[in-house]
Design a protein around this motif. Structure first.
Motif, short mmCIF file in Angstrom:
data_model
loop_
_atom_site.label_atom_id
_atom_site.label_comp_id
_atom_site.label_asym_id
_atom_site.label_seq_id
_atom_site.Cartn_x
_atom_site.Cartn_y
_atom_site.Cartn_z
N GLU A 236 -4.23 20.41 -32.98
CA GLU A 236 -3.05 20.49 -32.11
C GLU A 236 -3.44 20.97 -30.72
O GLU A 236 -2.97 20.43 -29.71
CB GLU A 236 -2.01 21.43 -32.72
CG GLU A 236 -1.40 20.90 -34.02
CD GLU A 236 -0.52 21.92 -34.71
OE1 GLU A 236 -0.34 23.04 -34.15
OE2 GLU A 236 0.01 21.62 -35.79
N TYR A 237 -4.32 21.96 -30.65
CA TYR A 237 -4.82 22.43 -29.36
C TYR A 237 -5.53 21.30 -28.62
O TYR A 237 -5.34 21.11 -27.41
CB TYR A 237 -5.80 23.59 -29.55
CG TYR A 237 -5.17 24.97 -29.54
CD1 TYR A 237 -4.70 25.53 -28.37
CD2 TYR A 237 -5.08 25.73 -30.70
CE1 TYR A 237 -4.14 26.80 -28.34
CE2 TYR A 237 -4.52 27.00 -30.70
CZ TYR A 237 -4.06 27.53 -29.51
OH TYR A 237 -3.50 28.79 -29.49
N GLU B 299 -6.33 22.10 -38.58
CA GLU B 299 -5.10 21.47 -38.07
C GLU B 299 -4.61 22.12 -36.78
O GLU B 299 -4.29 21.42 -35.81
CB GLU B 299 -4.01 21.49 -39.14
CG GLU B 299 -2.74 20.77 -38.70
CD GLU B 299 -1.69 20.70 -39.80
OE1 GLU B 299 -0.53 20.34 -39.48
OE2 GLU B 299 -2.02 20.99 -40.96
N PRO B 300 -4.54 23.47 -36.71
CA PRO B 300 -4.17 24.08 -35.43
C PRO B 300 -5.12 23.70 -34.29
O PRO B 300 -4.68 23.51 -33.15
CB PRO B 300 -4.22 25.58 -35.73
CG PRO B 300 -3.97 25.69 -37.19
CD PRO B 300 -4.62 24.48 -37.79
N HIS C 121 2.03 31.15 -30.75
CA HIS C 121 1.36 30.46 -31.85
C HIS C 121 0.01 31.10 -32.12
O HIS C 121 -0.39 31.28 -33.28
CB HIS C 121 1.18 28.98 -31.48
CG HIS C 121 0.64 28.15 -32.58
ND1 HIS C 121 -0.35 27.20 -32.39
CD2 HIS C 121 0.92 28.12 -33.92
CE1 HIS C 121 -0.65 26.64 -33.55
NE2 HIS C 121 0.11 27.17 -34.49
N PHE C 122 -0.70 31.44 -31.05
CA PHE C 122 -2.01 32.07 -31.19
C PHE C 122 -1.90 33.39 -31.95
O PHE C 122 -2.74 33.70 -32.81
CB PHE C 122 -2.60 32.31 -29.79
CG PHE C 122 -3.95 32.99 -29.80
CD1 PHE C 122 -5.10 32.27 -30.06
CD2 PHE C 122 -4.06 34.35 -29.52
CE1 PHE C 122 -6.34 32.88 -30.05
CE2 PHE C 122 -5.29 34.97 -29.50
CZ PHE C 122 -6.44 34.23 -29.77
N TRP D 120 -8.29 25.96 -42.96
CA TRP D 120 -6.90 26.00 -42.54
C TRP D 120 -6.74 25.99 -41.02
O TRP D 120 -5.67 25.65 -40.49
CB TRP D 120 -6.19 27.22 -43.13
CG TRP D 120 -6.78 28.54 -42.69
CD1 TRP D 120 -7.81 29.21 -43.27
CD2 TRP D 120 -6.36 29.34 -41.59
NE1 TRP D 120 -8.08 30.38 -42.60
CE2 TRP D 120 -7.19 30.48 -41.55
CE3 TRP D 120 -5.36 29.21 -40.62
CZ2 TRP D 120 -7.06 31.49 -40.59
CZ3 TRP D 120 -5.22 30.21 -39.66
CH2 TRP D 120 -6.06 31.32 -39.66
N LEU D 121 -7.81 26.34 -40.29
CA LEU D 121 -7.75 26.36 -38.84
C LEU D 121 -7.95 24.98 -38.21
O LEU D 121 -7.71 24.81 -37.01
CB LEU D 121 -8.81 27.31 -38.28
CG LEU D 121 -8.46 28.80 -38.29
CD1 LEU D 121 -9.71 29.64 -38.05
CD2 LEU D 121 -7.40 29.10 -37.24
N HIS E 146 1.79 28.83 -26.26
CA HIS E 146 0.56 28.95 -27.03
C HIS E 146 0.35 30.38 -27.52
O HIS E 146 -0.17 30.59 -28.61
CB HIS E 146 -0.64 28.54 -26.17
CG HIS E 146 -0.82 27.07 -26.07
ND1 HIS E 146 -1.83 26.48 -25.34
CD2 HIS E 146 -0.13 26.05 -26.63
CE1 HIS E 146 -1.74 25.17 -25.45
NE2 HIS E 146 -0.72 24.88 -26.21
N LYS F 131 -14.17 23.54 -34.25
CA LYS F 131 -13.66 22.93 -35.47
C LYS F 131 -14.81 22.47 -36.37
O LYS F 131 -14.79 22.70 -37.59
CB LYS F 131 -12.76 21.74 -35.12
CG LYS F 131 -12.23 21.00 -36.33
CD LYS F 131 -11.44 19.74 -35.92
CE LYS F 131 -11.09 18.91 -37.13
NZ LYS F 131 -10.43 17.63 -36.77
N LEU G 108 -1.73 32.75 -35.62
CA LEU G 108 -3.03 32.38 -36.17
C LEU G 108 -3.93 33.61 -36.33
O LEU G 108 -4.59 33.78 -37.37
CB LEU G 108 -3.72 31.36 -35.25
CG LEU G 108 -3.11 29.97 -35.15
CD1 LEU G 108 -3.94 29.11 -34.20
CD2 LEU G 108 -3.04 29.30 -36.53
#
Length: 226
Positions: free
Chosen positions: A75-76, A71-72, A178-179, A68-69, A175, A59, A182
């Protein structure tokens, strides 16, 4: 073409090669032992304890156009907190010295895999870390729940010895969907290449972790019959 199917296709041979590891094939045949399972959990602890630090490093290293990545990744991070402690609880349920493992050293193969993850983030392309996510979560979905059932049935261990395998097998199914979403948002060819390259390397490195585990001692058929 959406990137996630491309990622799966371009790493299919590496995934198949990893799954030829003798301990994986033996487990699928029902060949398991307590020392092998404890060794697996030990190495799992030594790489899972780095999951949250790696996510945070990824991050922090993201370029502005990939904001944009963040926030995901948050969450991870929230979902992965404390999973290393689950593994130590499983080890205790297996009768292992969890505190000695906590303060011990990983096998060389595990150490190298973790080091490559940090190096990918710091020196290559931070998005390459998603290659590791793809390998670990994909392997969990493919093998974890089935392996837990085989190991428990053969060794008679309590449910408390399988919180990592069973929770991760289920969680990683969620996951993965969701992955995939992404990854399908990754459009840059260089980023895609970095993720594919990293995934192929991580299949090799994770396979080395499995190949370094002690194999169960299997009695010849004649001895079993006797």
């Amino acid at each position: 073409m959406p990137f996630f199917p491309e990622l799966q296709s371009r790493t299919q041979d590496a995934r198949a090669q990893m799954q030829t590891a003798p301990i994986i094939q033996g487990c699928l045949r029902g060949e398991v032992s307590l020392p092998s399972y404890v060794a697996f959990l030990t190495e799992a602890f030594h790489h899972v304890r780095h999951t949250v630090p790696l996510l945070r490093a990824c991050k922090a290293a993201l370029p502005a156009h990939h904001a944009w990545l963040r926030e995901p990744l948050d969450e991870y991070i929230a979902e992965e907190q404390g999973h290393d402690e689950w593994i130590l609880d499983d080890l205790r349920a297996c009768g292992a010295d969890a505190e000695a493992i906590r303060h011990g050293e990983p096998a060389i193969a595990t150490d190298v895999m973790v080091a490559y993850a940090y190096d990918t983030i710091a020196r290559r392309n931070p998005l390459g870390f998603f290659g590791m996510v793809h390998v670990l979560e994909g392997t969990s979905v493919a093998l974890a729940l089935a392996a837990a059932d085989v190991i428990q049935q053969r060794l008679g261990l309590p449910d408390a010895a399988f919180s990592y395998l069973r929770s991760h097998g289920t969680l990683d199914r969620e996951h993965t969907a969701h992955f995939a979403l992404l990854m399908d948002r990754i459009e840059d060819a260089g980023d895609r290449a970095a993720i594919v390259h990293a995934a192929r390397v991580f299949y090799r490195l994770y396979g080395d972790v499995f190949r370094g585990l002690p194999l169960p001692v299997v009695q010849p058929a004649a001895e079993v019959a006797a």
